[in-house]
Design a protein around this motif. Structure first.
Motif, short mmCIF file in Angstrom:
data_model
loop_
_atom_site.label_atom_id
_atom_site.label_comp_id
_atom_site.label_asym_id
_atom_site.label_seq_id
_atom_site.Cartn_x
_atom_site.Cartn_y
_atom_site.Cartn_z
N CYS A 204 0.85 -1.20 0.00
CA CYS A 204 0.00 0.00 0.00
C CYS A 204 0.88 1.25 0.00
CB CYS A 204 -0.90 0.02 1.24
SG CYS A 204 -2.01 -1.40 1.36
N PRO A 205 0.35 2.37 -0.48
CA PRO A 205 1.12 3.62 -0.43
C PRO A 205 1.60 3.91 0.99
CG PRO A 205 -0.82 3.91 -1.81
CD PRO A 205 -0.95 2.56 -1.15
N GLY A 206 2.86 4.27 1.09
CA GLY A 206 3.45 4.54 2.40
C GLY A 206 4.25 3.37 2.95
N ASP A 207 4.08 2.17 2.37
CA ASP A 207 4.86 1.00 2.81
C ASP A 207 6.31 1.14 2.35
OD1 ASP A 207 2.70 -0.20 3.99
OD2 ASP A 207 2.27 -1.55 2.31
N ILE A 208 7.22 0.72 3.19
CA ILE A 208 8.62 0.61 2.79
C ILE A 208 8.79 -0.75 2.12
CG2 ILE A 208 11.02 0.72 3.52
CD1 ILE A 208 9.50 3.30 3.97
N VAL A 209 9.29 -0.76 0.90
CA VAL A 209 9.37 -2.00 0.15
C VAL A 209 10.80 -2.25 -0.32
CG1 VAL A 209 6.99 -1.77 -0.65
CG2 VAL A 209 8.88 -0.90 -2.08
N GLU A 221 10.27 3.92 -0.12
CA GLU A 221 8.87 4.04 0.27
C GLU A 221 8.01 4.02 -1.00
OE1 GLU A 221 7.18 6.96 3.37
OE2 GLU A 221 6.63 7.83 1.43
N TYR A 222 7.04 3.12 -1.03
CA TYR A 222 6.18 3.01 -2.22
C TYR A 222 5.12 4.09 -2.23
CZ TYR A 222 2.55 1.36 -5.34
OH TYR A 222 1.59 1.28 -6.32
N GLN A 223 5.03 4.76 -3.35
CA GLN A 223 3.96 5.72 -3.62
C GLN A 223 3.48 5.45 -5.05
OE1 GLN A 223 2.55 7.67 -1.54
NE2 GLN A 223 4.04 7.69 0.16
N PRO A 224 2.21 5.75 -5.35
CA PRO A 224 1.71 5.50 -6.71
C PRO A 224 2.61 6.18 -7.76
CG PRO A 224 -0.11 6.00 -5.26
CD PRO A 224 1.14 6.25 -4.47
N GLY A 225 3.16 5.37 -8.63
CA GLY A 225 3.96 5.90 -9.72
C GLY A 225 5.42 6.17 -9.40
N LEU A 226 5.83 5.93 -8.15
CA LEU A 226 7.24 6.19 -7.82
C LEU A 226 7.66 5.46 -6.54
CD1 LEU A 226 7.38 8.39 -5.25
CD2 LEU A 226 6.61 9.94 -7.04
N LEU A 227 8.96 5.38 -6.38
CA LEU A 227 9.56 4.87 -5.14
C LEU A 227 10.29 6.05 -4.50
CD1 LEU A 227 10.97 1.41 -6.32
CD2 LEU A 227 8.89 1.86 -5.00
N LEU A 239 8.25 5.37 -11.68
CA LEU A 239 7.87 4.10 -12.27
C LEU A 239 7.01 4.36 -13.51
CD1 LEU A 239 6.91 2.19 -8.98
CD2 LEU A 239 9.12 2.25 -10.15
N ASP A 240 7.63 4.19 -14.68
CA ASP A 240 6.88 4.38 -15.92
C ASP A 240 7.10 3.17 -16.81
OD1 ASP A 240 9.43 4.72 -17.02
OD2 ASP A 240 9.34 6.89 -16.76
N ALA A 241 6.66 3.28 -18.06
CA ALA A 241 6.73 2.14 -18.97
C ALA A 241 8.15 1.69 -19.24
CB ALA A 241 6.03 2.49 -20.29
N SER A 242 9.13 2.58 -19.06
CA SER A 242 10.52 2.22 -19.34
C SER A 242 11.21 1.51 -18.18
CB SER A 242 11.32 3.48 -19.69
OG SER A 242 11.39 4.36 -18.57
N VAL A 243 10.51 1.42 -17.06
CA VAL A 243 11.10 0.84 -15.84
C VAL A 243 10.48 -0.51 -15.55
CG1 VAL A 243 11.42 1.12 -13.36
CG2 VAL A 243 11.61 3.11 -14.87
N HIS A 244 11.32 -1.51 -15.36
CA HIS A 244 10.83 -2.82 -14.94
C HIS A 244 10.99 -2.92 -13.43
CE1 HIS A 244 11.16 -7.17 -14.03
NE2 HIS A 244 10.19 -7.25 -14.93
N CYS A 245 9.87 -2.92 -12.75
CA CYS A 245 9.89 -2.94 -11.28
C CYS A 245 9.17 -4.19 -10.77
CB CYS A 245 9.24 -1.68 -10.72
SG CYS A 245 9.15 -1.65 -8.91
N LEU A 246 9.86 -4.93 -9.91
CA LEU A 246 9.28 -6.11 -9.26
C LEU A 246 9.40 -5.94 -7.76
CD1 LEU A 246 8.12 -9.00 -9.28
CD2 LEU A 246 10.49 -9.83 -9.39
N VAL A 247 8.25 -5.83 -7.10
CA VAL A 247 8.27 -5.71 -5.64
C VAL A 247 8.57 -7.08 -5.04
CG1 VAL A 247 6.91 -5.20 -3.59
CG2 VAL A 247 6.68 -3.75 -5.62
N LEU A 248 9.66 -7.16 -4.29
CA LEU A 248 10.07 -8.41 -3.68
C LEU A 248 9.39 -8.63 -2.33
CD1 LEU A 248 13.89 -8.19 -4.42
CD2 LEU A 248 12.15 -9.44 -5.72
#
Length: 290
Positions: A204-209, A221-227, A239-248
């Motif tokens: 969720c937004p505000g979580d440290i990931v 810290e996770y926020q919609p569209g960015l770390l 975090l946009d189409a050019s970024v491959h992001c996998l939350v572990l």
């Protein structure tokens, strides 16, 4: 006892950080001689010196000759570093241990065997208690690989060394451990420190990931569209189409020092882990501690 002496009866440093060496030597000789229940005359006879010599040494009026010191330290069981006021070695015996060793040396051979048997029994029970405590009081976690962002169980090749921590509601919730890289999350998470992680893709937004971003493992810290970086001197990762992001996983908190095992606990935990792995492989060889 005068405030010029420490609890063991040895002179303390003066205002210039120096000691009256003759007084120091005399006090050391007096303390250890009386602990051995020797009179000044007894000690003089054993050292083959004039009987006034010991009184002069203890009174700070003279110092024992260097050629007498080895025999003196041997008779009184004074560690050389104590006699010469040298820094104490890490493996040096304490006063209590020296007393116990001296008492053991005064026993007859039969009583020494009895004491040795008692000590061996106590050591065996101590190891058994340590084994039981390690089995019940610790949990085993695995470390996230920072280079490829893989979980240890997904990586081919030899298994990485397990990470042992004390059992608690937090550590039982955690599934992995990860290391903080850089200073992007300071002051909340210091670079180089370890954090607890729960493997999950639901955050969720505000979580440290902990996330793998284009193959680079980061903690943000996770926020919609960015770390988001907590350190204002470090920029956010968009975090946009050019970024491959996998939350572990979700970071649960830092790993405090008190959660880590002590040296003996670490050794026993490694033995228990090794035995478990051998058992899972159908091998029943039992490993023992050093």
């Amino acid at each position: 006892m005068s405030s010029d002496f420490d609890p063991f009866g040895f002179p303390v440093q003066d205002a210039d950080g120096l000691k009256n060496e003759s007084v120091y030597f005399g006090q050391v000789i007096h303390v250890y001689r009386t602990r051995k229940n020797l009179s000044q005359n007894d000690l003089a006879d054993l050292l083959h010196v004039d009987r006034n010599s010991v009184a002069n040494w203890e009174g700070g009026r003279s110092r024992p000759p260097l050629e007498v010191v080895p025999r003196l330290c041997d008779l009184l069981e004074v560690p050389m570093e104590t006699f010469f006021n040298m820094p104490r070695r890490e493996d040096a015996l304490s006063l209590e241990e020296q007393d116990a060793l001296a008492l053991f040396h005064r026993l007859n051979p039969h009583d020494r065997e009895v004491v040795s048997a008692i000590l061996a029994s106590l050591q065996a029970h101590q190891k058994l208690r340590l084994r039981r405590r390690c089995l019940t009081d610790f949990v085993t976690l695995r470390r996230i690989n920072l280079h490829d962002g893989l979980f240890p169980e997904e990586k081919e090749g030899p298994a990485e060394k397990p990470f042992f921590v004390r059992r608690s509601p937090l550590t039982e919730t955690a599934t992995h451990v990860a290391a903080v890289q850089g200073d992007a999350m300071e002051p909340a998470f210091r670079g180089g420190s370890d954090v607890y992680l729960r493997r999950t893709g639901e955050v969720c937004p505000g979580d440290i990931v902990c996330a793998s971003v284009n193959g680079r493992v980061v903690i943000r810290e996770y926020q919609p569209g960015l770390l988001h970086a907590l350190n204002p001197l470090r920029g956010d990762l968009k975090l946009d189409a050019s970024v491959h992001c996998l939350v572990l996983g979700k970071v649960l908190g830092p790993v405090p020092k008190q959660d880590l095992p002590g040296e003996k606990e670490q050794e026993m935990l490694e033995i228990l882990h090794w035995e478990k792995e051998q058992g899972e492989n159908g091998i029943i060889i039992k490993r023992t501690s050093r």
